[in-house]
Design a protein around this motif. Structure first.
Motif, short mmCIF file in Angstrom:
data_model
loop_
_atom_site.label_atom_id
_atom_site.label_comp_id
_atom_site.label_asym_id
_atom_site.label_seq_id
_atom_site.Cartn_x
_atom_site.Cartn_y
_atom_site.Cartn_z
N ILE A 47 78.87 8.43 80.06
CA ILE A 47 78.22 7.13 80.26
C ILE A 47 76.74 7.32 80.56
O ILE A 47 75.88 6.65 79.97
CB ILE A 47 78.92 6.34 81.38
N VAL A 48 76.43 8.23 81.48
CA VAL A 48 75.03 8.47 81.86
C VAL A 48 74.21 8.89 80.64
O VAL A 48 73.10 8.39 80.42
CB VAL A 48 74.94 9.51 82.99
N LYS A 49 74.76 9.78 79.85
CA LYS A 49 74.03 10.23 78.66
C LYS A 49 73.80 9.09 77.66
O LYS A 49 72.83 9.10 76.90
CB LYS A 49 74.78 11.37 77.97
N GLY A 50 74.69 8.09 77.67
CA GLY A 50 74.57 6.98 76.74
C GLY A 50 73.67 5.85 77.21
O GLY A 50 73.33 4.96 76.42
N LEU A 51 73.26 5.88 78.47
CA LEU A 51 72.49 4.76 79.01
C LEU A 51 71.15 4.55 78.31
O LEU A 51 70.81 3.40 77.98
CB LEU A 51 72.29 4.94 80.52
N PRO A 52 70.35 5.58 78.06
CA PRO A 52 69.07 5.32 77.37
C PRO A 52 69.25 4.67 76.01
O PRO A 52 68.49 3.76 75.64
CB PRO A 52 68.45 6.72 77.26
N GLY A 53 70.26 5.10 75.27
CA GLY A 53 70.52 4.51 73.97
C GLY A 53 70.98 3.06 74.06
O GLY A 53 70.88 2.31 73.08
N ALA A 54 71.47 2.67 75.24
CA ALA A 54 71.88 1.28 75.46
C ALA A 54 70.74 0.44 76.01
O ALA A 54 70.96 -0.72 76.40
CB ALA A 54 73.07 1.24 76.42
N GLY A 55 69.54 1.01 76.07
CA GLY A 55 68.38 0.23 76.48
C GLY A 55 67.93 0.42 77.91
O GLY A 55 67.02 -0.28 78.37
N VAL A 56 68.54 1.36 78.63
CA VAL A 56 68.19 1.56 80.03
C VAL A 56 66.88 2.34 80.14
O VAL A 56 66.71 3.39 79.51
CB VAL A 56 69.33 2.32 80.76
N ASP A 57 65.96 1.83 80.94
CA ASP A 57 64.66 2.47 81.12
C ASP A 57 64.66 3.48 82.27
O ASP A 57 63.97 4.49 82.21
CB ASP A 57 63.59 1.41 81.39
N ILE A 58 65.41 3.18 83.32
CA ILE A 58 65.51 4.06 84.49
C ILE A 58 66.97 4.09 84.92
O ILE A 58 67.62 3.05 85.02
CB ILE A 58 64.63 3.58 85.65
#
Length: 263
Positions: free
Chosen positions: A36-47
């Motif tokens: 999940i953590v690795k996928g967060l940036p690809g889901a639009g998470v900035d921080i």
């Protein structure tokens, strides 16, 4: 300039607000959590706010408390949280990671050792909710000297006399807690938040992001519209708790990020 500083500078240049996502490290287990953590940036998470599980999380509501208990039951430790950050950095050297938690595990490890290990693992900032400004010599100032941002919470009860002390050694951004009480206990209202954000920004030259009480894309948009960004934690963690797959969790995160970025 830290990754956090660089991220806010980039977003400002793009005319966008920040979306910050909180997840508990090791919930529901290490491998799923890392996916999940690795996928967060690809889901639009900035921080990314990475929760450090703790046995007595006094500021957290039932949802986050339960996530911490699940992680601890799976054997999650401070070392494994650092390992997770290090594993994330193998494929992402840009997205900031803020470790959020309590001082006891850090104190037990030793501040100097922890800061060296955190920096090496790729942690960019710390939110340690049980260390007030009066204890800045304990961790805040050593963290800043080690190159990590120390992010402070401001709340609706942080009055004008207290606010300068809160801002004094804060860096990266200020996390405004939009409601009184514990996480996941009420809804944030943009009309209440806007004047508080303005007051905090007038007291210092830092971005202000708002968390607690944001559960929908619409709420993320409203709150980001009056701040520099929005934080969502309990609503994401609750999806993990009910057994959503990583893809389903990240799909939900994407809707929240789109909401915040639309502000």
């Amino acid at each position: 300039m830290t990754r956090i500083d660089a991220t806010f500078a980039r977003l400002k240049a793009e005319g966008k607000k920040a979306f910050v996502a909180y997840v508990m490290a090791g919930d529901p287990d290490y491998d799923t959590s890392l996916e999940i953590v690795k996928g967060l940036p690809g889901a639009g998470v900035d921080i990314i706010e990475l929760g450090q599980p703790f046995t007595d999380p006094m500021a957290d509501g039932p949802t986050i408390q339960a996530a911490g208990q699940r992680a601890l039951a799976q054997g999650m430790t401070l070392q494994k949280t650092l390992d997770m950050a290090r594993a994330f950095r193998e494929t992402d050297n840009e997205t900031p990671i803020v470790m959020m938690g309590y001082y006891n595990p850090i104190y037990s490890r030793g501040v100097e050792r922890f800061l060296a290990d955190a920096r090496e693992a790729g942690i960019d900032g710390l939110i340690i909710v049980d260390l007030p400004p009066e204890e800045d010599e304990e961790l805040c100032i050593p963290a800043q000297k080690a190159g990590l941002n120390f992010i402070r919470l401001a709340t609706p009860t942080t009055d004008d006399r207290r606010l300068p002390r809160v801002m004094q050694n804060t860096s990266g951004f200020v996390y405004y807690v939009s409601i009184t009480g514990i996480t996941g206990s009420a809804q944030a209202e943009a009309g209440d938040v806007a004047p508080e954000v303005a007051r905090i920004k007038a007291a210092g030259n830092l971005p202000v992001v708002v968390g607690f009480g944001i559960t929908t894309p619409e709420a993320a948009a409203r709150i980001a519209g009056v701040a520099d960004g929005a934080v969502v934690g309990s609503a994401i963690v609750s999806r993990i708790a009910r057994g959503d797959t990583p893809a389903e969790v990240l799909g939900f995160v994407r809707t929240l990020a789109d909401g915040a970025h639309s502000a």
